[in-house]
Enzyme design. Structure first.
Site, PDB file in Angstrom:
ATOM      1  CD  GLU A  24       4.930  -4.756 -15.351  1.00 36.56           C
ATOM      2  OE1 GLU A  24       5.995  -4.874 -15.981  1.00 36.56           O
ATOM      3  OE2 GLU A  24       4.904  -4.601 -14.107  1.00 36.56           O
ATOM      4  CD  GLU A  78       6.809   0.744 -14.176  1.00 38.26           C
ATOM      5  OE1 GLU A  78       6.034  -0.097 -13.680  1.00 38.26           O
ATOM      6  OE2 GLU A  78       6.526   1.423 -15.186  1.00 38.26           O
TER       7      GLU A  78
END
Length: 254
Positions: free
Chosen positions: A112, A132
């Site tokens: 990210e 995740e």
């Protein structure tokens, strides 16, 4: 180098070098590192013409520090996610182009952070994932928007559902990184690019960083109108006349 223990900062000429420095934790991003990164980004925006983000140790970043994250309640998790968005926006909405030099693990929050930079250089050791979902949580540092825009909905859905890992070559093919270089050479390539960018006319850089991303979200006619306005603004810059004259002189002398 100077700065916080979790992020090292160095200004070399017009280029700011920002190094994530938790090598024992594979540069996992915790609150202390996020705060130190915010400080470094503020400094770079104030004094540099380009910046390079990289990781010390074996990788760029293994992502969110799960040991710190697991004790958080829903409200705190929401606020921390928004804090990540705020810090990363200093890159996306700032005046200084950012280059990510990537090696080893660039996963989760590390991906990210890389995705929020304007240019990504990966060496052949780099690999990319959004794990995740395999850990029962959801991305919180902007992947739903920024990684999705780089890869497309189908590819990010695959990565989030299956935990798929992309090697550096696959990441380049899919448009996640713009440069693929031999192992150990990402920093050298990033420096070459940063120095080239640092020499650009400021108003041109302003248009590329601020107008170009917004144009992508506009209708065709609105985008073309903003393009014309940006072309007119750039033309007023003191460097425009000098650079155009120098180019014409070089061409005519041949």
């Amino acid at each position: 180098m100077s700065g916080e223990s979790t992020v090292r900062y160095e200004l070399r000429g017009p280029v700011a070098w920002i190094g994530l420095d938790r090598p024992a934790k594979r540069n996992a991003i915790n609150e202390a590192l996020l705060t130190a990164l915010d400080d470094a980004l503020r400094r770079a925006q104030a004094e540099a013409r380009a910046m390079v983000l990289f990781g010390h140790g074996s990788c760029f970043s293994a992502g969110l520090d799960l040991a710190e994250h697991r004790a958080r309640a829903a409200e705190e998790t929401f606020l921390i996610s928004r804090a990540w968005h705020t810090v990363f926006a200093r890159i996306r909405r700032g005046r200084v182009p950012a280059i990510a030099a990537l090696h080893g693990a660039t996963v989760g929050g590390g991906l990210e952070l890389a995705a929020t930079c304007h240019i990504r250089v990966a060496d052949s050791s780099a690999f990319f994932a959004l794990p995740e979902g395999q850990r029962g949580i959801y991305v919180g540092g902007g992947a739903s928007v920024h990684v999705a825009r780089l890869l497309g909905l189908a590819r990010i859905t695959d990565m989030m559902l299956t935990g798929r890992v992309l090697d550096a070559a696959a990441a380049e093919r899919m448009g996640l990184v713009q440069y693929l270089v031999p192992e150990g050479t990402a920093l050298a390539q990033a420096e070459e690019l940063a120095l080239k960018i640092a020499g650009m006319a400021p108003l041109t850089v302003l248009g590329i960083l601020q107008a170009l991303p917004r144009i992508q979200d506009m209708s065709e006619e609105d985008g073309l109108f903003v393009e014309s306005m940006m072309a007119a603004l750039a033309q007023t810059g003191p460097e425009a006349a000098q650079r155009l004259a120098a180019f014409i002189e070089r061409r005519d002398s041949k």
